[in-house]
Design an enzyme around this catalytic site. Sequence first.
Site, short mmCIF file in Angstrom:
data_model
loop_
_atom_site.label_atom_id
_atom_site.label_comp_id
_atom_site.label_asym_id
_atom_site.label_seq_id
_atom_site.Cartn_x
_atom_site.Cartn_y
_atom_site.Cartn_z
N TRP A 76 10.81 -13.30 -0.34
CA TRP A 76 9.78 -12.94 -1.30
C TRP A 76 10.44 -12.82 -2.66
O TRP A 76 11.52 -12.21 -2.77
CB TRP A 76 9.08 -11.61 -0.96
N GLU A 136 6.82 -15.58 1.70
CA GLU A 136 5.71 -14.64 1.44
C GLU A 136 5.09 -14.85 0.07
O GLU A 136 5.76 -14.74 -0.96
CB GLU A 136 6.24 -13.20 1.55
N LYS A 153 2.06 -14.00 -2.98
CA LYS A 153 1.20 -12.91 -3.44
C LYS A 153 0.33 -13.39 -4.59
O LYS A 153 0.58 -14.44 -5.17
CB LYS A 153 1.99 -11.65 -3.78
N ASP A 179 0.97 -10.86 3.80
CA ASP A 179 1.00 -9.43 3.48
C ASP A 179 -0.44 -9.00 3.19
O ASP A 179 -1.14 -9.62 2.39
CB ASP A 179 1.91 -9.21 2.25
N HIS A 239 -1.67 -8.83 -0.46
CA HIS A 239 -1.34 -9.91 -1.38
C HIS A 239 -2.44 -10.91 -1.65
O HIS A 239 -2.17 -12.05 -2.03
CB HIS A 239 -0.08 -10.62 -0.89
N HIS A 245 3.08 -8.73 7.10
CA HIS A 245 3.47 -7.52 6.40
C HIS A 245 2.23 -6.65 6.41
O HIS A 245 1.35 -6.80 5.57
CB HIS A 245 3.92 -7.81 4.97
N ASP A 285 -2.59 -3.89 -4.79
CA ASP A 285 -1.48 -4.02 -3.83
C ASP A 285 -0.62 -2.75 -3.86
O ASP A 285 0.53 -2.77 -4.26
CB ASP A 285 -0.66 -5.26 -4.23
N ASP A 337 0.42 -0.65 -1.44
CA ASP A 337 1.35 -0.35 -0.35
C ASP A 337 1.22 1.08 0.18
O ASP A 337 2.21 1.77 0.38
CB ASP A 337 2.80 -0.66 -0.76
N ASP A 381 4.91 -3.08 5.78
CA ASP A 381 5.37 -3.09 4.40
C ASP A 381 4.55 -2.10 3.58
O ASP A 381 3.51 -2.45 3.04
CB ASP A 381 5.27 -4.51 3.81
C1 RNT Z 1 6.25 -7.33 -2.55
C2 RNT Z 1 6.33 -7.82 -1.16
C3 RNT Z 1 7.64 -7.61 -0.46
C4 RNT Z 1 8.24 -6.26 -0.70
C5 RNT Z 1 9.42 -5.93 0.19
C6 RNT Z 1 10.21 -4.79 -0.34
O1 RNT Z 1 5.00 -7.42 -3.10
O2 RNT Z 1 5.30 -7.29 -0.40
O3 RNT Z 1 7.50 -7.90 0.87
O4 RNT Z 1 7.30 -5.24 -0.57
O5 RNT Z 1 10.17 -7.03 0.42
ZN ZN Z 2 5.32 -7.75 1.70
#
Ligand code: RNT
Ligand code: ZN
Length: 421
Positions: free
Chosen positions: A188, A229, A231, A262, A265, A289, A297, A299, A329
């Site tokens: 990523w 990955e 986003k 993810d 994302h 993720h 986003d 988290d 994640d």
């Molecule tokens: C960032 C991505 C990525 C990170 C990690 C730390 O937007 O989601 O995966 O969160 O690699």
């Molecule tokens: Zn991620």
Amino acid sequence: MTERERITKAYELAKETYGQWGVDVEEAIKKVQDIPISLHCWQGDDVTGFENPDAQLTGGIQATGNYPGKAKTPEQLRRDLDKAMSLIPGKLRLNLHAIYAETHGEKVERDELKPEHFKNWVEWAKAKGIGLDFNPSCFSHDKSSDGFTLAHQDDEIRNFWIRHCIASRKIAEYFGKELGTPAVTNVWIPDGYKDIPVDRTAPRERLKDSLDKIFAVEIDKAHNLDAVESKVFGIGSESYVVGSNEFYMGYATANKKLLCLDAGHFHPTEVISDKISAVMQFVDEILLHVSRPVRWDSDHVVILNDELIAIAQELVRGDYLDRTHIGLDFFDASINRIAAWVIGTRNMRKALLFALLEPTAYLRQLEAEGDYTSRLAVLEEMKTTPLSAVWDYYLMNNDIPVSSEWIKEVKQYEKDVLLKR
Ligand code: RNT
Ligand code: ZN
């Protein structure tokens, strides 16, 4: 009645209830236990890592909050993980980032990282009998300070990140060899523009070229699996992200890589649960993720909400578990970090159990017959079936503390360990 008797009694009744729907509860428990979930090391220290104690998290991601007790050394992080893992049922893995290398005070540039810098992690994983996954860290670094890494226009900087990603894949290969289970290495990068670019093409051409160079180094799939990955935006890359969904979907398909989805994302009304069966037509395997975006986003810690259940249902209903690597994640620094791991990971597994306790064959039949009335009615009934009775019994039999018991343990650990740091 003892706690054991109460849980067993509730379980026996629940088994009858599920039995009426034709669901085999014992089979579900057996299955849920063996689904690997990869815990992300970065919840333990707000994505800081050990490269530099004053490291600033950059790359458009953010951990907010200042809850006391975060892990500051590899020993502390491993100890915290031990605690968290003791409160989570089922098969686990650990997902590491390159910035979690142990260089024992020596400055080692990221493109110089070697397996030896992860020796302690491997020993720890061996002792626990778990697998490791990996990520190159293309953020929180001088050479990423203008927001570009693998798509950088400066060849020197771009090559540095290419070398870092190759070094990371070799570290992952070492994990796979040592631990007897392939590591998933996820690329990523934060690359993108805050404001509207004129040239959307050149950075994507450069990213494609960088990836080609990174993956040109052959590594046996028995030891390492590569994932990419995408986003939709990041802080500071609101207008344009080089590695968008279409970019990586195309790349993964054309180059037989794993696609990482993810949950945070995509555009807010898009859900990854709907994407799984679509992308599975074109890629062999995916990495998830699992995260919880709140309005953006963000988290947040994963909770047992509709989308988490939908993700689990898709994996079970589509028979995709063998082709899916479940990773988490999220990073919340506003609550006890061990509790964050425990809550999120237990929820992931609970959602899988919920999905495994579904009378899927019956629901499919109703759907095929066009009886959408019964399909909706049964799906709604399933929401209030006695999941917790099965869950508690499953935990009890695996010597994992049930409900409020684990919270007590985390609070005690906070008092004894975290607050003394
Ligand atoms: C960032 C991505 C990525 C990170 C990690 C730390 O937007 O989601 O995966 O969160 O690699
Ligand atoms: Zn991620």
